[in-house]
Motif scaffolding. Sequence first.
Motif, PDB file in Angstrom:
ATOM      1  N   ALA A 268      -3.421 -11.263 -15.429  1.00  0.00           N
ATOM      2  CA  ALA A 268      -3.999 -12.171 -16.418  1.00  0.00           C
ATOM      3  C   ALA A 268      -4.015 -13.598 -15.880  1.00  0.00           C
ATOM      4  CB  ALA A 268      -3.203 -12.103 -17.711  1.00  0.00           C
ATOM      5  N   PHE A 269      -2.960 -13.964 -15.167  1.00  0.00           N
ATOM      6  CA  PHE A 269      -2.885 -15.306 -14.581  1.00  0.00           C
ATOM      7  C   PHE A 269      -4.044 -15.522 -13.615  1.00  0.00           C
ATOM      8  CE2 PHE A 269      -1.192 -17.768 -10.892  1.00  0.00           C
ATOM      9  CZ  PHE A 269      -1.227 -19.015 -11.490  1.00  0.00           C
ATOM     10  N   ALA A 270      -4.267 -14.545 -12.741  1.00  0.00           N
ATOM     11  CA  ALA A 270      -5.365 -14.683 -11.785  1.00  0.00           C
ATOM     12  C   ALA A 270      -6.700 -14.782 -12.507  1.00  0.00           C
ATOM     13  CB  ALA A 270      -5.365 -13.501 -10.817  1.00  0.00           C
ATOM     14  N   LEU A 271      -6.875 -13.968 -13.536  1.00  0.00           N
ATOM     15  CA  LEU A 271      -8.155 -13.963 -14.245  1.00  0.00           C
ATOM     16  C   LEU A 271      -8.365 -15.226 -15.069  1.00  0.00           C
ATOM     17  CD1 LEU A 271      -8.283 -10.277 -15.450  1.00  0.00           C
ATOM     18  CD2 LEU A 271     -10.005 -11.399 -14.059  1.00  0.00           C
ATOM     19  N   ALA A 272      -7.284 -15.763 -15.593  1.00  0.00           N
ATOM     20  CA  ALA A 272      -7.433 -16.915 -16.481  1.00  0.00           C
ATOM     21  C   ALA A 272      -7.415 -18.220 -15.716  1.00  0.00           C
ATOM     22  CB  ALA A 272      -6.325 -16.907 -17.531  1.00  0.00           C
ATOM     23  N   LEU A 282     -15.166  -8.702 -12.751  1.00  0.00           N
ATOM     24  CA  LEU A 282     -13.917  -7.960 -12.893  1.00  0.00           C
ATOM     25  C   LEU A 282     -13.490  -7.900 -14.360  1.00  0.00           C
ATOM     26  CD1 LEU A 282     -11.580  -6.512 -11.538  1.00  0.00           C
ATOM     27  CD2 LEU A 282     -10.439  -8.708 -11.282  1.00  0.00           C
ATOM     28  N   PHE A 283     -13.672  -9.049 -15.039  1.00  0.00           N
ATOM     29  CA  PHE A 283     -13.269  -9.102 -16.435  1.00  0.00           C
ATOM     30  C   PHE A 283     -14.095  -8.128 -17.283  1.00  0.00           C
ATOM     31  CE2 PHE A 283     -13.384 -11.206 -20.677  1.00  0.00           C
ATOM     32  CZ  PHE A 283     -12.075 -10.925 -20.999  1.00  0.00           C
ATOM     33  N   PHE A 284     -15.400  -8.109 -17.029  1.00  0.00           N
ATOM     34  CA  PHE A 284     -16.249  -7.184 -17.780  1.00  0.00           C
ATOM     35  C   PHE A 284     -15.903  -5.742 -17.453  1.00  0.00           C
ATOM     36  CE2 PHE A 284     -19.048 -10.808 -18.616  1.00  0.00           C
ATOM     37  CZ  PHE A 284     -19.198 -10.617 -19.972  1.00  0.00           C
ATOM     38  N   PHE A 285     -15.547  -5.530 -16.219  1.00  0.00           N
ATOM     39  CA  PHE A 285     -15.164  -4.186 -15.817  1.00  0.00           C
ATOM     40  C   PHE A 285     -13.909  -3.740 -16.578  1.00  0.00           C
ATOM     41  CE2 PHE A 285     -13.317  -1.075 -12.833  1.00  0.00           C
ATOM     42  CZ  PHE A 285     -14.362  -0.172 -12.863  1.00  0.00           C
ATOM     43  N   ILE A 286     -12.991  -4.694 -16.766  1.00  0.00           N
ATOM     44  CA  ILE A 286     -11.761  -4.373 -17.495  1.00  0.00           C
ATOM     45  C   ILE A 286     -12.086  -3.957 -18.927  1.00  0.00           C
ATOM     46  CG2 ILE A 286      -9.692  -5.418 -18.505  1.00  0.00           C
ATOM     47  CD1 ILE A 286      -9.399  -6.972 -15.892  1.00  0.00           C
ATOM     48  N   ILE A 287     -12.991  -4.706 -19.553  1.00  0.00           N
ATOM     49  CA  ILE A 287     -13.389  -4.354 -20.920  1.00  0.00           C
ATOM     50  C   ILE A 287     -14.038  -2.973 -20.937  1.00  0.00           C
ATOM     51  CG2 ILE A 287     -14.918  -4.991 -22.823  1.00  0.00           C
ATOM     52  CD1 ILE A 287     -14.434  -7.886 -22.034  1.00  0.00           C
ATOM     53  N   PHE A 288     -14.848  -2.721 -19.917  1.00  0.00           N
ATOM     54  CA  PHE A 288     -15.517  -1.432 -19.800  1.00  0.00           C
ATOM     55  C   PHE A 288     -14.493  -0.292 -19.724  1.00  0.00           C
ATOM     56  CE2 PHE A 288     -17.198   1.750 -16.783  1.00  0.00           C
ATOM     57  CZ  PHE A 288     -18.178   2.300 -17.602  1.00  0.00           C
ATOM     58  N   THR A 289     -13.468  -0.469 -18.889  1.00  0.00           N
ATOM     59  CA  THR A 289     -12.474   0.599 -18.739  1.00  0.00           C
ATOM     60  C   THR A 289     -11.758   0.875 -20.054  1.00  0.00           C
ATOM     61  OG1 THR A 289     -10.686  -0.895 -18.141  1.00  0.00           O
ATOM     62  CG2 THR A 289     -12.009   0.001 -16.341  1.00  0.00           C
TER      63      THR A 289
ATOM     64  N   LEU B  15      -3.411  -7.534  -7.132  1.00  0.00           N
ATOM     65  CA  LEU B  15      -3.223  -6.295  -6.388  1.00  0.00           C
ATOM     66  C   LEU B  15      -2.823  -5.090  -7.246  1.00  0.00           C
ATOM     67  CD1 LEU B  15      -3.842  -5.862  -3.480  1.00  0.00           C
ATOM     68  CD2 LEU B  15      -1.414  -6.082  -2.941  1.00  0.00           C
ATOM     69  N   PRO B  16      -1.783  -5.220  -8.096  1.00  0.00           N
ATOM     70  CA  PRO B  16      -1.422  -4.049  -8.908  1.00  0.00           C
ATOM     71  C   PRO B  16      -2.574  -3.582  -9.805  1.00  0.00           C
ATOM     72  CG  PRO B  16       0.229  -5.769  -9.112  1.00  0.00           C
ATOM     73  CD  PRO B  16      -0.916  -6.368  -8.365  1.00  0.00           C
ATOM     74  N   LEU B  17      -3.282  -4.561 -10.382  1.00  0.00           N
ATOM     75  CA  LEU B  17      -4.398  -4.205 -11.255  1.00  0.00           C
ATOM     76  C   LEU B  17      -5.493  -3.508 -10.461  1.00  0.00           C
ATOM     77  CD1 LEU B  17      -5.883  -4.488 -14.039  1.00  0.00           C
ATOM     78  CD2 LEU B  17      -6.882  -6.561 -13.101  1.00  0.00           C
ATOM     79  N   LEU B  18      -5.820  -4.076  -9.308  1.00  0.00           N
ATOM     80  CA  LEU B  18      -6.894  -3.492  -8.504  1.00  0.00           C
ATOM     81  C   LEU B  18      -6.523  -2.088  -8.054  1.00  0.00           C
ATOM     82  CD1 LEU B  18      -7.979  -6.604  -6.415  1.00  0.00           C
ATOM     83  CD2 LEU B  18      -9.141  -5.566  -8.367  1.00  0.00           C
ATOM     84  N   PHE B  19      -5.249  -1.916  -7.699  1.00  0.00           N
ATOM     85  CA  PHE B  19      -4.807  -0.579  -7.287  1.00  0.00           C
ATOM     86  C   PHE B  19      -4.994   0.421  -8.440  1.00  0.00           C
ATOM     87  CE2 PHE B  19      -1.392   2.597  -7.362  1.00  0.00           C
ATOM     88  CZ  PHE B  19      -1.681   3.276  -6.192  1.00  0.00           C
TER      89      PHE B  19
END
Lengths: 466, 364
Positions: A268-272, A282-289, B15-19
């Motif tokens: 979350a830190f990296a994304l925010a 990547l964020f949209f992909f997360i919502i998709f998953t 990294l953990p998330l991507l994995f």
Amino acid sequence: MSNQEIESVTVYKRGQAYQVDAHWLARRRVTRKVMVYSLLILLVVFMIGPLVYTLISSFSENPLSWPPSLESPRLWPPNWAAAWNLGVQGGRSGWTGGWASGGRVELAVTFRYPKSDTSPALPRVQLLAPPYESGAANPAPNTNVKVEEAQNKTLDGNDEITYNVILTHQGTETYPLLPMAVIGPAGSEFVRATLPPVSVSSRSSGTYLTWKNVTPGAIGYVFNSFIGAWTTYKGRGGVNLFPRWIVNSFMIAGIRILITTLFATMAAFALARLRFPGRNALFFFIIFTMMVPGQVTFISNYLVVRDGVFGLSHLFGMKTFLNTFWALFLPSLVSTSAVFMMKQFMESIPKEIEEAARIDGASTFRIYTQIILPLCKPAIAAVGVILTFQGSWNEFFWPMVVLTQDSKFTLPIGLNFFLHYYNSVTGSVWGMILAGTVISVIPILIIFILFQRYFVEGFHMSGIKQ
Amino acid sequence: MKRRGEWVSAFIFLLPLLFTLAVAFIYAFVRTVYFSFTDYNLFHITKFVGLDNYTQLFADYRFVLALTHSLVYAIVVTASQTFLALLLAVVLNQKIRGLTFFRASYYVPSVASSVAITLIFIWLMNRKGTINWILTMLGRYWPLIITGLALVILVQWFQVFSERRHGLPARAFDPALLGISLLIGAVVTTILGRFGIVHLYPMVDVAIPWLTTRKMFLGIPLPLLSIMMLNIWTTTPTMMLLLLAGLQDVPQELYEAAEMDGATPGQKLFHVTVPAIRPLLFMVITMGLIGTLQVFDQVAITAGVAPLESTITLAYYVYWNMFGSGGLPKVGMASAAALVLAALTLVIVFIQRRLGFSEKGWYS
């Protein structure tokens, strides 16, 4: 006087103006309030009622009795005292009861007979074998039984005779249970006993009263179904598995909380806060998953876990991760919904704090550990700890796929197994299943009552994950 | 401020998330697609079979059942829970004191595990369970209930009629008059019952096998209908709370203006309330559709008592092909069915996107 005059108000209804007095309007406002609150309370009863009813029924001997009843002798305090006394007389303990060396139990049983000149035959007493699943030895060989008439009263033209059933322990063994039946002669009618029997049935051969345990002790009596759920199902070596499932559930939830708090905050830190190519994608992909059903990915995940995550399991000396807790962590190593919620929270933290630290030469890692994490404590508490606990405690699908060995079950899997394992037709089995259900709901309910706010926020935020 | 090498640290943090995403999602998804074209069964050599799994799927009556069940389930449950939630929210829309308490009580069934709640329902829906007992009692008391209802309607109509004659703007459900009507209805019905003027219906034990049957009701298998009722019961109040929060932001003036313009209650609902909370309503419906389409837990748990053909849904069909059928796992069939389920979900998401909802609208 003019101020005594009733004030008149204009009200519109379907485009027409009406002059009504203020009282008329006030009356409607108040009654509407009353109705709204009545409806709210009705809804509370509708939503909580079944759960309260379940709780009460888990104390009943037969939750499938017809007609259903809210009365349960186990919740009647005088019976607690009787159970305690019988437990003490049994020679072991007033709490948990038992039938031990030196025990002498006196149980008074009253029958009613139609009036007659000849005194009726004494009731017969049968010591029963403990239920097969309990694995307990039969106390009958070491127990002496005596029945004597204690009192004879005439009431409404009937004889009411009280008998004392006296049981004495003549051996040295200790038994957990002392099951017994008292059979009154034909034509008799059961009135009362020191401790109410679990079943009363009138047959042509007599009136059968049965006790699961004459020396239950207070806890053994009141929490009979709970003790049943706790102890009846045993694994290899006679270990009680229900408590192990509880431990498993807590352990898994604990590890989940640690993993989520660490990995989800990192992501979350990296994304925010960090800029990198493909961040939005990547964020949209997360919502998709989050929207893809678990049934799509579980086939491959099952195989990955079965093969020990690309052979990683060999490092721990295992051929497979199936039936290990490792299997539970793989697909949710980083929970995407937790990442999503944490990111939303982190974006609300003002950027200035971070910029100032950067100017002072702080590294990204230090900003994460020393600025963002401390500021994220509320989100970590809500998402990382409480919602993760709830998710893990209640999870059903994935544990059911990867845990097939009964000693590795989590509580939901174990409860589901109970339903299949016990032929759930008879009422007394339902006592046990309901007791297990109540036990499984208590921890999550306590946490919910303490941290209600977090749950509600979580529900609103992770709406798409039902 | 330009920060070089930031993406490197971002990568480390991710990294953990991507994995997880790579292994448990992308790899898994790709493999599921691959399996859906093979006859893999976990043991034997895999052969590529083209579209065979898909054609077999639609030839399998169980799949067709599962698909229809899932669709019917999603539509019926979402429609009923949204309708009920909206109705409740509109009725309850006013300042509520002690909302924290009420909210907590309504959330309890959603907080408890699906296993616990489903087990409780299986017990209540037993042939000798409490639900049948309540129905038995309703069957016994229905003459009184009907009498009471008729009385309330009659008294209310009479009151509203006389108030209107006096030029007062009484509504059909005027709360003050309704209170009086309810009271009169209850008292008169009690008296009629007491003095034996209205008789109780003779007791007939209701023994509906809610779960252990293949019977249908309105074309829906009874066990599936029971699971639907369970789901509606669990989620309606939480949806109601969501909608209520939205309704309380709708300015009261809008309703007053509509009233001045001569709007009927129905017009107020569909031209003021619904447009004002449309994004929220939309979210509730999409959320509901996605959640109900994927229903698994309740079906898997009742599978212990109910016949497979009466409850099977898509999600359970996938699982059943892997582990439930007793034979060799049909990985190909399971994968193909799982992809059909995913496709259905994505169609809903796509429609929702097309109708133009911003990310904000979704999670507000």
